[in-house]
Design a protein around this motif. Sequence first.
Motif, PDB file in Angstrom:
ATOM      1  N   SER A  44      -9.051 -12.387  -8.171  1.00 27.84           N
ATOM      2  CA  SER A  44      -9.461 -13.519  -8.753  1.00 27.84           C
ATOM      3  C   SER A  44      -8.132 -14.221  -9.377  1.00 27.84           C
ATOM      4  N   PRO A  45      -8.251 -15.436  -9.503  1.00 32.71           N
ATOM      5  CA  PRO A  45      -7.320 -16.319  -9.917  1.00 32.71           C
ATOM      6  C   PRO A  45      -7.157 -15.952 -11.596  1.00 32.71           C
ATOM      7  N   HIS A  46      -8.173 -15.301 -11.968  1.00 31.28           N
ATOM      8  CA  HIS A  46      -8.140 -14.924 -13.712  1.00 31.28           C
ATOM      9  C   HIS A  46      -8.263 -13.541 -13.539  1.00 31.28           C
ATOM     10  N   TRP A  47      -7.344 -12.995 -12.903  1.00 30.47           N
ATOM     11  CA  TRP A  47      -7.476 -11.473 -12.681  1.00 30.47           C
ATOM     12  C   TRP A  47      -7.084 -10.616 -14.146  1.00 30.47           C
ATOM     13  N   GLN A  48      -6.352 -11.565 -14.968  1.00 37.18           N
ATOM     14  CA  GLN A  48      -5.915 -11.051 -16.301  1.00 37.18           C
ATOM     15  C   GLN A  48      -7.128 -10.649 -17.325  1.00 37.18           C
ATOM     16  N   MET A  49      -8.250 -11.251 -16.834  1.00 38.42           N
ATOM     17  CA  MET A  49      -9.560 -11.061 -17.445  1.00 38.42           C
ATOM     18  C   MET A  49     -10.387  -9.664 -17.266  1.00 38.42           C
ATOM     19  N   LEU A  50      -9.637  -9.138 -16.044  1.00 38.49           N
ATOM     20  CA  LEU A  50     -10.442  -7.802 -15.748  1.00 38.49           C
ATOM     21  C   LEU A  50     -10.478  -6.684 -16.779  1.00 38.49           C
TER      22      LEU A  50
ATOM     23  N   VAL B 114       0.066   0.031   3.301  1.00 38.36           N
ATOM     24  CA  VAL B 114      -1.322  -0.890   3.882  1.00 38.36           C
ATOM     25  C   VAL B 114      -0.863  -2.304   3.802  1.00 38.36           C
ATOM     26  N   ARG B 115      -1.170  -3.055   5.029  1.00 39.91           N
ATOM     27  CA  ARG B 115      -0.883  -4.551   5.162  1.00 39.91           C
ATOM     28  C   ARG B 115      -1.965  -5.484   4.083  1.00 39.91           C
ATOM     29  N   LEU B 116      -1.193  -5.799   3.182  1.00 38.98           N
ATOM     30  CA  LEU B 116      -2.188  -6.424   2.229  1.00 38.98           C
ATOM     31  C   LEU B 116      -1.979  -7.921   2.606  1.00 38.98           C
ATOM     32  N   VAL B 117      -3.370  -8.670   2.511  1.00 31.50           N
ATOM     33  CA  VAL B 117      -3.013 -10.095   2.589  1.00 31.50           C
ATOM     34  C   VAL B 117      -3.835 -10.824   1.534  1.00 31.50           C
ATOM     35  N   ALA B 118      -3.649 -11.958   1.244  1.00 29.04           N
ATOM     36  CA  ALA B 118      -4.070 -12.826  -0.021  1.00 29.04           C
ATOM     37  C   ALA B 118      -5.232 -13.505   0.147  1.00 29.04           C
ATOM     38  N   GLY B 119      -5.946 -13.368  -0.576  1.00 22.12           N
ATOM     39  CA  GLY B 119      -7.416 -14.101  -0.877  1.00 22.12           C
ATOM     40  C   GLY B 119      -8.009 -14.231  -2.352  1.00 22.12           C
ATOM     41  N   THR B 120      -8.695 -15.041  -2.543  1.00 18.83           N
ATOM     42  CA  THR B 120      -9.254 -15.154  -4.082  1.00 18.83           C
ATOM     43  C   THR B 120     -10.779 -15.063  -4.217  1.00 18.83           C
ATOM     44  N   ASP B 121     -11.438 -14.874  -3.112  1.00 11.52           N
ATOM     45  CA  ASP B 121     -12.963 -15.051  -3.479  1.00 11.52           C
ATOM     46  C   ASP B 121     -13.226 -16.367  -3.791  1.00 11.52           C
ATOM     47  N   ALA B 122     -12.511 -17.435  -3.685  1.00 11.35           N
ATOM     48  CA  ALA B 122     -12.810 -18.855  -4.241  1.00 11.35           C
ATOM     49  C   ALA B 122     -14.594 -19.010  -3.931  1.00 11.35           C
ATOM     50  N   GLY B 123     -14.811 -19.621  -5.132  1.00  8.05           N
ATOM     51  CA  GLY B 123     -16.432 -19.924  -5.067  1.00  8.05           C
ATOM     52  C   GLY B 123     -17.243 -18.963  -6.016  1.00  8.05           C
ATOM     53  N   VAL B 124     -16.757 -17.638  -6.271  1.00  7.64           N
ATOM     54  CA  VAL B 124     -17.689 -16.714  -7.093  1.00  7.64           C
ATOM     55  C   VAL B 124     -17.128 -17.076  -8.448  1.00  7.64           C
TER      56      VAL B 124
ATOM     57  N   LEU C 213      -1.851 -15.000  -6.902  1.00  6.65           N
ATOM     58  CA  LEU C 213      -0.737 -14.259  -6.285  1.00  6.65           C
ATOM     59  C   LEU C 213       0.084 -13.310  -7.473  1.00  6.65           C
ATOM     60  N   SER C 214       0.249 -13.860  -8.780  1.00  4.49           N
ATOM     61  CA  SER C 214       0.653 -13.326  -9.793  1.00  4.49           C
ATOM     62  C   SER C 214       0.479 -11.897 -10.161  1.00  4.49           C
ATOM     63  N   PHE C 215      -0.584 -11.552  -9.763  1.00  3.86           N
ATOM     64  CA  PHE C 215      -1.426 -10.221  -9.753  1.00  3.86           C
ATOM     65  C   PHE C 215      -0.263  -9.243  -8.824  1.00  3.86           C
ATOM     66  N   TYR C 216       0.243  -9.829  -7.762  1.00  3.49           N
ATOM     67  CA  TYR C 216       0.976  -8.638  -7.201  1.00  3.49           C
ATOM     68  C   TYR C 216       2.389  -8.523  -7.691  1.00  3.49           C
ATOM     69  N   SER C 217       2.950  -9.649  -8.300  1.00  2.00           N
ATOM     70  CA  SER C 217       3.931  -9.561  -9.047  1.00  2.00           C
ATOM     71  C   SER C 217       3.869  -8.619 -10.266  1.00  2.00           C
ATOM     72  N   HIS C 218       2.662  -8.742 -10.975  1.00  6.63           N
ATOM     73  CA  HIS C 218       2.425  -7.844 -12.004  1.00  6.63           C
ATOM     74  C   HIS C 218       2.551  -6.274 -11.483  1.00  6.63           C
ATOM     75  N   LEU C 219       2.207  -6.052 -10.129  1.00  7.35           N
ATOM     76  CA  LEU C 219       2.277  -4.747  -9.571  1.00  7.35           C
ATOM     77  C   LEU C 219       3.675  -4.375  -9.114  1.00  7.35           C
ATOM     78  N   GLY C 220       4.545  -5.220  -9.221  1.00  6.29           N
ATOM     79  CA  GLY C 220       5.894  -4.928  -8.895  1.00  6.29           C
ATOM     80  C   GLY C 220       6.368  -5.214  -7.450  1.00  6.29           C
ATOM     81  N   LEU C 221       5.558  -6.027  -6.754  1.00 10.65           N
ATOM     82  CA  LEU C 221       5.705  -6.335  -5.327  1.00 10.65           C
ATOM     83  C   LEU C 221       6.922  -7.803  -5.287  1.00 10.65           C
ATOM     84  N   PRO C 222       7.938  -7.454  -4.464  1.00  7.22           N
ATOM     85  CA  PRO C 222       8.957  -8.681  -4.567  1.00  7.22           C
ATOM     86  C   PRO C 222       8.188 -10.078  -4.041  1.00  7.22           C
TER      87      PRO C 222
END
Length: 395
Positions: free
Chosen positions: A267-273, A297-307, A319-328
């Motif tokens: 979610s774009p608002h993953w910080q709310m989880l 694992v090959r990860l790809v970006a998606g948002t579930d936009a609409g829910v 995408l900032s979620f993956y920065s939070h995890l430490g991915l470059p």
Amino acid sequence: MLITGGRVLVDSGSYLEDGAVLIDGGLIAAVGPRKEIEEQVGVDVPRFAFDGAVLPGLIDAHVHLAFDGGPDPVATLQNSTDEVLFEDMRLRAEQLLLSGVTTARDLGDRGGLALRLAAEVADGRTPGPRIVSAGTPATIVGGHCHFLGGEVSGEAEIRALVRRNLTAGAGVIKAMVTGGGLTKDGPKSHQSQFSAEELAALVDEAHKAGVPVAAHAHGSDGITAAVEAGVDTIEHCTWMTGDGLDFRPDVVQQIIDRGISVCPAVSPHWQMLPRIFGEERASAMFDLVRQMADAGVRLVAGTDAGVQRAGFDGLVPALSFYSHLGLPNAAIIDMATSEAATALGLGSTTGRIAPGYHADLLLVDGDPLAELNALKNVRAVFASGQRYEPNAATE
């Protein structure tokens, strides 16, 4: 059209400084140093001079254009006529495009409306990203998203639904392998919905037509079953059980070995989880994504936009979620471009800036490899060579 940029992303994490991209008929004709490419074109070729970064257009691998991203998207859907819903979907597609998304995979709508919209976009009648639509997702009777019309029981009905979607033009087949939170009266998110034989039939019918299968799977048992059935992507992949989480390294290794992509649909608002699930459980869920990334694992970006809480301009915040995890940053951008294109079966036509590829480009101020949020600074978007400018749309 000749586009010159201060830097052009030509490979994973690699810029061509002072570069240029030549577009001809919706495709990229040439890429190289600005002076070299300028010498190849005549003075009558239109030019777009830019001193920022030129990247491949972004790909959101998990959207639902039929949902509105509001507090109760299901009720809004059910209260909308097809005519009203389709007009709303047009606006959502344009919102995706102006945020930098040039390809979107729609993983379930009502009545084939996303397929109709995909045709309008492809014909140039409606501004929007290229849409890869699943059509009607397969679910059990009363199962997750049953209100979209894809209830099936048994192998024969499953194969028939897949064939109907394929005939309508679906570019992916969606299977609701487990329940989900969006369907209040359906199976729980961790609960499996199909037998092994039913899943095998669905995958077989899709693969006979050369079309990939996306599996909605939250539960660990459902994830395992989807992998065994041979699906191509797993959506969410949260490793849930009835009383917690069950990460299975052996299944993860099968995901890697079989080349299955995972779209966590963040979610774009993953910080709310943490507020929704609690700090400890949210942290554990985040860590499972990190473990998958670390395992390869090959990860790809998606948002579930609409829910709920997921609008159609949220890919970059997600995408900032993956920065939070430490991915470059380079790897994160790949997840939303080249890796996503490969997962969608479009790796030879989009997701990269290279001759022969679709002219799907994102022009942003700043340097996204250094600061990922620079992806928000959209100056222009090119979708199959057609230019769109967000600021011009609001003037």
